[in-house]
Structure formats: C-alpha cells, structure tokens
Scaffold this motif. Sequence first.
Motif, mmCIF file in Angstrom:
data_model
loop_
_atom_site.group_PDB
_atom_site.id
_atom_site.type_symbol
_atom_site.label_atom_id
_atom_site.label_comp_id
_atom_site.label_asym_id
_atom_site.label_seq_id
_atom_site.Cartn_x
_atom_site.Cartn_y
_atom_site.Cartn_z
ATOM 1 N N VAL A 151 47.737 30.294 68.102
ATOM 2 C CA VAL A 151 46.975 29.694 67.003
ATOM 3 C C VAL A 151 46.495 30.817 66.097
ATOM 4 C CG1 VAL A 151 44.992 28.299 66.339
ATOM 5 C CG2 VAL A 151 46.232 27.772 68.452
ATOM 6 N N LEU A 152 46.875 30.746 64.832
ATOM 7 C CA LEU A 152 46.428 31.743 63.858
ATOM 8 C C LEU A 152 45.086 31.323 63.274
ATOM 9 C CD1 LEU A 152 49.747 32.446 61.911
ATOM 10 C CD2 LEU A 152 48.703 33.818 63.721
ATOM 11 N N PRO A 153 44.141 32.261 63.145
ATOM 12 C CA PRO A 153 42.835 31.900 62.563
ATOM 13 C C PRO A 153 42.973 31.537 61.092
ATOM 14 C CG PRO A 153 42.998 34.275 62.904
ATOM 15 C CD PRO A 153 44.197 33.674 63.560
ATOM 16 N N LYS A 154 42.167 30.579 60.655
ATOM 17 C CA LYS A 154 42.248 30.128 59.270
ATOM 18 C C LYS A 154 41.745 31.191 58.284
ATOM 19 C CE LYS A 154 41.595 25.278 60.569
ATOM 20 N NZ LYS A 154 40.752 24.070 60.407
ATOM 21 N N VAL A 202 42.781 33.227 54.091
ATOM 22 C CA VAL A 202 41.808 33.362 52.993
ATOM 23 C C VAL A 202 41.589 34.823 52.641
ATOM 24 C CG1 VAL A 202 39.443 32.872 52.283
ATOM 25 C CG2 VAL A 202 40.704 31.199 53.652
ATOM 26 N N SER A 203 41.452 35.689 53.656
ATOM 27 C CA SER A 203 41.219 37.107 53.400
ATOM 28 C C SER A 203 42.430 37.765 52.753
ATOM 29 C CB SER A 203 40.874 37.824 54.710
ATOM 30 O OG SER A 203 41.933 37.697 55.641
ATOM 31 N N GLY A 244 44.646 36.214 50.814
ATOM 32 C CA GLY A 244 44.667 35.752 49.429
ATOM 33 C C GLY A 244 43.642 36.465 48.559
ATOM 34 N N LYS A 245 42.435 36.670 49.094
ATOM 35 C CA LYS A 245 41.407 37.376 48.324
ATOM 36 C C LYS A 245 41.807 38.823 48.065
ATOM 37 C CE LYS A 245 37.385 34.625 49.733
ATOM 38 N NZ LYS A 245 36.072 34.650 50.441
ATOM 39 N N SER A 246 42.384 39.473 49.064
ATOM 40 C CA SER A 246 42.794 40.870 48.894
ATOM 41 C C SER A 246 43.877 41.002 47.830
ATOM 42 C CB SER A 246 43.276 41.441 50.231
ATOM 43 O OG SER A 246 42.262 41.387 51.200
ATOM 44 N N ILE A 247 44.885 40.118 47.909
ATOM 45 C CA ILE A 247 45.969 40.175 46.921
ATOM 46 C C ILE A 247 45.451 39.845 45.524
ATOM 47 C CG2 ILE A 247 48.158 39.139 46.237
ATOM 48 C CD1 ILE A 247 48.785 38.713 49.175
ATOM 49 N N GLY A 248 44.601 38.817 45.420
ATOM 50 C CA GLY A 248 44.043 38.460 44.112
ATOM 51 C C GLY A 248 43.180 39.558 43.528
ATOM 52 N N GLY A 249 42.383 40.218 44.387
ATOM 53 C CA GLY A 249 41.555 41.320 43.897
ATOM 54 C C GLY A 249 42.372 42.485 43.382
ATOM 55 N N GLU A 250 43.457 42.828 44.093
ATOM 56 C CA GLU A 250 44.308 43.929 43.643
ATOM 57 C C GLU A 250 45.021 43.590 42.333
ATOM 58 O OE1 GLU A 250 44.635 46.938 44.764
ATOM 59 O OE2 GLU A 250 43.187 46.621 46.383
ATOM 60 N N VAL A 251 45.501 42.344 42.215
ATOM 61 C CA VAL A 251 46.183 41.937 40.978
ATOM 62 C C VAL A 251 45.221 41.981 39.793
ATOM 63 C CG1 VAL A 251 47.321 40.018 39.811
ATOM 64 C CG2 VAL A 251 47.913 40.567 42.172
ATOM 65 N N ASN A 252 44.015 41.469 39.974
ATOM 66 C CA ASN A 252 43.035 41.502 38.884
ATOM 67 C C ASN A 252 42.640 42.925 38.513
ATOM 68 O OD1 ASN A 252 42.887 38.703 38.585
ATOM 69 N ND2 ASN A 252 41.339 38.503 40.197
ATOM 70 N N ARG A 253 42.537 43.806 39.492
ATOM 71 C CA ARG A 253 42.188 45.195 39.210
ATOM 72 C C ARG A 253 43.295 45.883 38.419
ATOM 73 N NH1 ARG A 253 41.584 46.489 43.999
ATOM 74 N NH2 ARG A 253 39.393 45.887 44.199
ATOM 75 N N ASP A 254 44.553 45.612 38.787
ATOM 76 C CA ASP A 254 45.678 46.211 38.063
ATOM 77 C C ASP A 254 45.770 45.673 36.630
ATOM 78 O OD1 ASP A 254 46.288 47.633 40.319
ATOM 79 O OD2 ASP A 254 47.776 46.185 41.035
ATOM 80 N N LEU A 255 45.554 44.366 36.472
ATOM 81 C CA LEU A 255 45.582 43.789 35.123
ATOM 82 C C LEU A 255 44.478 44.363 34.246
ATOM 83 C CD1 LEU A 255 46.338 40.021 35.898
ATOM 84 C CD2 LEU A 255 47.894 41.723 34.923
ATOM 85 N N LYS A 256 43.309 44.542 34.810
ATOM 86 C CA LYS A 256 42.195 45.121 34.054
ATOM 87 C C LYS A 256 42.515 46.550 33.630
ATOM 88 C CE LYS A 256 37.235 46.079 34.349
ATOM 89 N NZ LYS A 256 37.389 47.510 33.950
ATOM 90 N N PHE A 257 43.131 47.309 34.540
ATOM 91 C CA PHE A 257 43.499 48.689 34.209
ATOM 92 C C PHE A 257 44.528 48.732 33.079
ATOM 93 C CE2 PHE A 257 46.580 52.147 34.911
ATOM 94 C CZ PHE A 257 45.753 53.233 34.660
ATOM 95 N N LEU A 258 45.551 47.879 33.139
ATOM 96 C CA LEU A 258 46.575 47.865 32.098
ATOM 97 C C LEU A 258 45.990 47.443 30.752
ATOM 98 C CD1 LEU A 258 49.554 46.270 34.067
ATOM 99 C CD2 LEU A 258 49.216 48.678 33.485
ATOM 100 N N GLN A 259 45.082 46.487 30.745
ATOM 101 C CA GLN A 259 44.454 46.069 29.490
ATOM 102 C C GLN A 259 43.546 47.157 28.931
ATOM 103 O OE1 GLN A 259 42.586 42.379 30.589
ATOM 104 N NE2 GLN A 259 44.403 41.162 30.136
ATOM 105 N N ASP A 260 42.839 47.864 29.804
ATOM 106 C CA ASP A 260 41.997 48.968 29.339
ATOM 107 C C ASP A 260 42.842 50.082 28.725
ATOM 108 O OD1 ASP A 260 39.779 47.610 30.188
ATOM 109 O OD2 ASP A 260 39.616 48.678 32.102
ATOM 110 N N VAL A 261 43.999 50.357 29.337
ATOM 111 C CA VAL A 261 44.885 51.387 28.787
ATOM 112 C C VAL A 261 45.448 50.948 27.442
ATOM 113 C CG1 VAL A 261 47.075 52.587 29.147
ATOM 114 C CG2 VAL A 261 45.453 52.361 31.031
ATOM 115 N N SER A 262 45.804 49.674 27.315
ATOM 116 C CA SER A 262 46.389 49.185 26.066
ATOM 117 C C SER A 262 45.381 49.186 24.926
ATOM 118 C CB SER A 262 46.929 47.763 26.266
ATOM 119 O OG SER A 262 47.902 47.731 27.285
#
Length: 247
Positions: A130-133, A137-138, A140-158
């Motif tokens: 049985v895999l814990p639920k 969630v963790s 998904g949050k980790s991947i979403g946080g990294e994607v948002n951080r990368d997008l913010k960096f690219l927009q700041d550079v642009s």
Amino acid sequence: MPEKITAENFINNLVETIADSVPKKKSVSFFEEEKKPVTSHFNRLFGRQKPIYNLLGGGKSADVLLWRNKKISAGVLTGATAIWVLFECLNYNFLSLVCYAVVLGMLAQFVWTNASSLINRAPAQVPRLVLPKDIFVSIGKSIGGEVNRDLKFLQDVSCGGNLKQFVLVVASLLVAAIIGSWCNFLTVIYIGFVAAHTLPVLYERYDDEVDDFVHKSLDKLQHNYRKLDAGFLSKIPKGNFKAKKYE
C-alpha cells in the motif's frame, strides 16, 4: 670542607648558565613540522568554500553520489543502466514493462499463497503493498514548485534588461535543444544521472587541478567577452526595461 672547583666543573656550570638564558624552542623533527596554512593560488569552482560533500546536501544522497558506500552507489547506477537498456536498446515500452512486472508479482503471490496447501500447512499471509497517499501530494508539490521557480527565473531574465544574462540563458537553451535533437529525453536523463554519479567523486579527488583549469578557462572567456563587448555589444542601444511586480 668546600668542594674544590676544577676546570671541568667550571665549564659545566658555564654551559648550564648559557643554556638557561637562551629561550627554549619546541623540538620538532623534520617530519613533524608544524603545518602553516596554505592559501590556494586559484579560486575554487563556483566560489565554493565548503567541501563538495556539504554542497551536495550531506546525508545519504551525498554518500551515494560520492561513493561513500560503494555497494549502494553501484546498485543505483546499475539499476539506472538496466532501465536505460530496457527502454532504449531493447525497445521496451513503459506500459509493456509495467504489465510484465505486475504479472510476475501476481505469479509470485499466487505461488506463495497456494504453496502452503501443497505441503499441508496453514495458508501464508501475503504482505499487502500500500502506497501512502501523501507521497503523491508531496511529489506534485515538489514538481510544481520547481516549475514555478524556473518560470519566474526565465521571466526575470527576459524583463530584467541584463543583456549578458539574457544571452547566456538563451545560449544555454539552444545548446540543450541541440543536445535534445541528438538523443531522446530518456537518454538525456540517463546521461545526467551518470554524470551526477561520476563527476562529483572525480572532482572531489582532483579538485585542485579542476579548479585551476576552470579558473584559467574563465579568464580566457572573460577576456574574449571584453573584446566582444568593446567591439559590438556596447554599441547596441539599450532600452528601458521595467519588470512588473505581480502580487
């Protein structure tokens, strides 16, 4: 009767008096010389001041990447290599491989459950997987946080107006696109995985030589960039870029 002073006693007393008047130094052999702090004549890679073990976060992950436990590190690298061979060389599909693994697992449980009746024993209790639920969630949050951080960096550079940083980021993305055209996404991930398990341990062993080489290479690149900036980049008119702040 007073002791008779001889020439030998006089010389011994004179030597002891001179020895007491001279400040004593700690006697250290040639092989036990006190080590003086030596300042490195070149900068460390990325300006690091901590050991590479601390930069990798320490703990089990750093132990695996730096081969502190050779069995675990070799097992992880072998597993990644086996996955790459299955998908890339043997052309297995992910769905097919998952189905085969599930079939093998079900066969093992079936044999485990029914073998007890063949040898006249009580039915064996098969452990439930049985895999814990929270794990999904963790992740998904980790991947979403990294994607948002990368997008913010690219927009700041642009929008930041820093031409040098903008050119470096665009060049890096173009290099990544060219590498991606040579091989598929799985191969790129595997190359990065192998590099993560080989480059840190090699750098830890030959850090002085690598730092010296990188420092000299960066000096040459900076010299060439100054020439390019003086001859071409400085003549490009710069606009006034103002980054908008979003709440």
